[in-house]
Design a protein around this motif. Structure first.
Motif, PDB file in Angstrom:
ATOM      1  N   HIS A 128      43.746  42.645  17.962  1.00 41.96           N
ATOM      2  CA  HIS A 128      42.847  42.431  16.816  1.00 41.96           C
ATOM      3  C   HIS A 128      43.299  43.321  15.651  1.00 41.96           C
ATOM      4  O   HIS A 128      43.564  44.519  15.842  1.00 41.96           O
ATOM      5  N   VAL A 129      43.312  42.759  14.468  1.00 39.89           N
ATOM      6  CA  VAL A 129      43.846  43.488  13.304  1.00 39.89           C
ATOM      7  C   VAL A 129      43.004  44.733  12.978  1.00 39.89           C
ATOM      8  O   VAL A 129      43.520  45.724  12.455  1.00 39.89           O
ATOM      9  N   GLN A 130      41.715  44.733  13.344  1.00 39.21           N
ATOM     10  CA  GLN A 130      40.918  45.954  13.120  1.00 39.21           C
ATOM     11  C   GLN A 130      41.280  47.028  14.152  1.00 39.21           C
ATOM     12  O   GLN A 130      41.334  48.216  13.831  1.00 39.21           O
ATOM     13  N   ASP A 131      41.582  46.606  15.393  1.00 38.53           N
ATOM     14  CA  ASP A 131      42.085  47.582  16.367  1.00 38.53           C
ATOM     15  C   ASP A 131      43.390  48.183  15.868  1.00 38.53           C
ATOM     16  O   ASP A 131      43.629  49.389  15.943  1.00 38.53           O
ATOM     17  N   PRO A 188      46.432  31.784  13.073  1.00 35.52           N
ATOM     18  CA  PRO A 188      46.098  31.139  11.793  1.00 35.52           C
ATOM     19  C   PRO A 188      46.380  29.633  11.799  1.00 35.52           C
ATOM     20  O   PRO A 188      45.681  28.861  11.139  1.00 35.52           O
ATOM     21  N   LEU A 189      47.372  29.196  12.568  1.00 31.20           N
ATOM     22  CA  LEU A 189      47.617  27.750  12.692  1.00 31.20           C
ATOM     23  C   LEU A 189      46.421  27.061  13.350  1.00 31.20           C
ATOM     24  O   LEU A 189      45.964  26.009  12.909  1.00 31.20           O
ATOM     25  N   LEU A 190      45.889  27.668  14.413  1.00 28.08           N
ATOM     26  CA  LEU A 190      44.726  27.085  15.093  1.00 28.08           C
ATOM     27  C   LEU A 190      43.538  26.984  14.134  1.00 28.08           C
ATOM     28  O   LEU A 190      42.792  25.993  14.153  1.00 28.08           O
ATOM     29  N   PRO A 235      49.571  41.001  15.843  1.00 28.40           N
ATOM     30  CA  PRO A 235      48.317  41.170  15.099  1.00 28.40           C
ATOM     31  C   PRO A 235      47.640  39.823  14.917  1.00 28.40           C
ATOM     32  O   PRO A 235      48.296  38.825  14.593  1.00 28.40           O
ATOM     33  N   ALA A 236      46.320  39.773  15.102  1.00 26.25           N
ATOM     34  CA  ALA A 236      45.615  38.490  14.973  1.00 26.25           C
ATOM     35  C   ALA A 236      44.147  38.758  14.680  1.00 26.25           C
ATOM     36  O   ALA A 236      43.666  39.885  14.809  1.00 26.25           O
ATOM     37  N   GLY A 237      43.441  37.711  14.252  1.00 25.78           N
ATOM     38  CA  GLY A 237      42.025  37.860  13.953  1.00 25.78           C
ATOM     39  C   GLY A 237      41.793  38.257  12.511  1.00 25.78           C
ATOM     40  O   GLY A 237      42.685  38.161  11.675  1.00 25.78           O
ATOM     41  N   ALA A 238      40.580  38.684  12.228  1.00 24.97           N
ATOM     42  CA  ALA A 238      40.183  38.992  10.844  1.00 24.97           C
ATOM     43  C   ALA A 238      39.033  39.997  10.884  1.00 24.97           C
ATOM     44  O   ALA A 238      38.421  40.203  11.935  1.00 24.97           O
ATOM     45  N   HIS A 239      38.758  40.588   9.738  1.00 23.89           N
ATOM     46  CA  HIS A 239      37.698  41.599   9.657  1.00 23.89           C
ATOM     47  C   HIS A 239      36.356  40.964  10.070  1.00 23.89           C
ATOM     48  O   HIS A 239      36.033  39.848   9.652  1.00 23.89           O
ATOM     49  N   SER A 240      35.569  41.686  10.845  1.00 18.83           N
ATOM     50  CA  SER A 240      34.315  41.125  11.384  1.00 18.83           C
ATOM     51  C   SER A 240      33.333  40.730  10.273  1.00 18.83           C
ATOM     52  O   SER A 240      32.445  39.909  10.496  1.00 18.83           O
TER      53      SER A 240
END
Ligand code: WQD
Length: 336
Positions: free
Chosen positions: A236-239, A203-205, A181-186
């Motif tokens: 993507h966490v929303q997917d 999140p490190l990047l 899981p990666a990313g954040a809500h749009s």
């Protein structure tokens, strides 16, 4: 009347996105969280994004009395179980805590669900149950050889849930194996807000690009992959959250236990993620190759065909969208 869905860990990174997508789909989510790795500050944002009140209960999922009170106070029709400990490295140092929370919590929840006559459950499992697969992409029937305590707790709970469904065909269970899981809500209002230094790559990047951390240690440049760096299936966490809604819909017409990979079905190396992130943030990421991290494997990514067939679900957001949405969250502060 919208079906009430209890989301354990509903204030957490994945759980919060699941709450929003459930509400958008017409369900009535209720959050249960002990806020050990999250904060109540997320709750007003959930209500704003969901466009409806989101009741919340502060409790530990191992606390059967607290769970009984929640089932007494709310007309719960189904549960999404996200609450748990999830840091692979930490799990090696704290096996008792990981088995107690991840396995003990699932048992307590299933007991109270049984007492309440609630038999629909979506469970947050993990692709780490596969360990290093023999073949890629990884189908659900690949051997389970978890390398970590964390992965082994997830395998134990999976087996427990499959046994429950065999013993009583009232159970409707979806076991969702998350890849990365990666990313954040749009909207930029929800994202990963781990306490302390993040363990995961994206999140490190974010923290490195924001100047909060100095450079990326690339754990191994000599893996048997195209560019020598580790390959993962970033979702993507929303997917991912939409996959939970699809699973809940599927369980409305399917009994038994169903194990499903939730992944994009494509692998990206660390260097490819760094390049995509630099494009998203317009900055250069300082990096250096470091020794491999214990417990890491070279490469894995999902065969998502079963989820496509049974749930009619596919990931729709690619690595560039993941990086852009993660960076937007970081630029908004990256915390609640
Ligand atoms: C990704 C890649 C690292 C950090 C994690 C959790 C696991 C599961 C999925 C919940 C790997 C490399 C990372 C760094 C690096 N979550 N990396 N330098 O380990 O695949 O799995 O997410 O189920 O529990 O452990 O994700 O983001 O830590 O690593 O080179 O500083 O990035 O070697 O190849 P991982 P990750």
């Amino acid at each position: 009347m919208a079906d009430t869905i209890l989301v354990t860990g509903g204030a957490g990174y994945v759980g919060s996105h699941v709450v929003v997508e459930l509400a958008k789909a017409g369900y009535a989510p209720v959050v249960l969280d002990n806020f050990a790795n999250s904060t109540p500050a997320v709750l007003p944002r959930l209500q704003a994004l969901a466009g409806r009140p989101i009741p919340s209960v502060t409790a530990d999922v191992r606390d059967a009395a607290a769970l009984r009170a929640v089932f007494h106070d709310h007309p719960i029709a189904a549960v999404v179980h996200c609450a748990g400990l999830k840091a692979v490295g930490e799990s090696q140092e704290r096996p008792l805590a990981y088995y107690d929370v991840n396995v003990g919590g699932a048992i307590a929840l299933a007991e109270v669900m049984g007492e309440a006559g609630v038999a629909t459950l979506v469970f947050s499992s993990s692709a780490t149950v596969y360990g290093q697969p023999d073949h890629l992409p990884v189908p659900e029937d690949a051997p389970l050889r978890p390398h970590s305590v964390y992965g082994r707790t997830k395998r134990v709970v999976e087996d427990f849930l499959r046994d429950l469904a065999k013993a009583n065909d009232n159970w409707r269970i979806a076991i969702l194996r998350y890849f990365n899981p990666a990313g954040a809500h749009s909207s930029g209002m929800l994202g990963e807000a781990s306490r302390g230094k993040p363990a995961n790559l994206v999140p490190l990047l974010c923290k490195i690009a924001a100047g909060e951390l100095a450079e990326l240690a690339i754990y191994g440049g000599d893996w048997p992959t195209a560019d020598g760096t580790g390959v993962r299936d970033y979702l993507h966490v929303q997917d991912l959250a939409e996959g939970h809604v699809a699973a809940m819909r599927y369980l409305a017409k399917a009994h038994g236990a169903h194990t499903l990979n939730l992944g994009a079905g494509r692998g990206h190396s660390v260097m490819e993620v760094v390049a995509a992130f630099e494009k998203a943030c317009g900055r250069t990421i300082a990096k250096a190759v470091a020794p491999r991290r214990p417990g890491d494997v070279a490469a894995y990514y999902a065969d998502p065909a079963r989820a496509a067939k049974l749930l009619e679900w596919r990931a729709s957001r690619d690595l560039q969208v993941i990086c852009a949405d993660a960076w937007r969250w970081q630029r908004n502060g990256g915390r609640y």
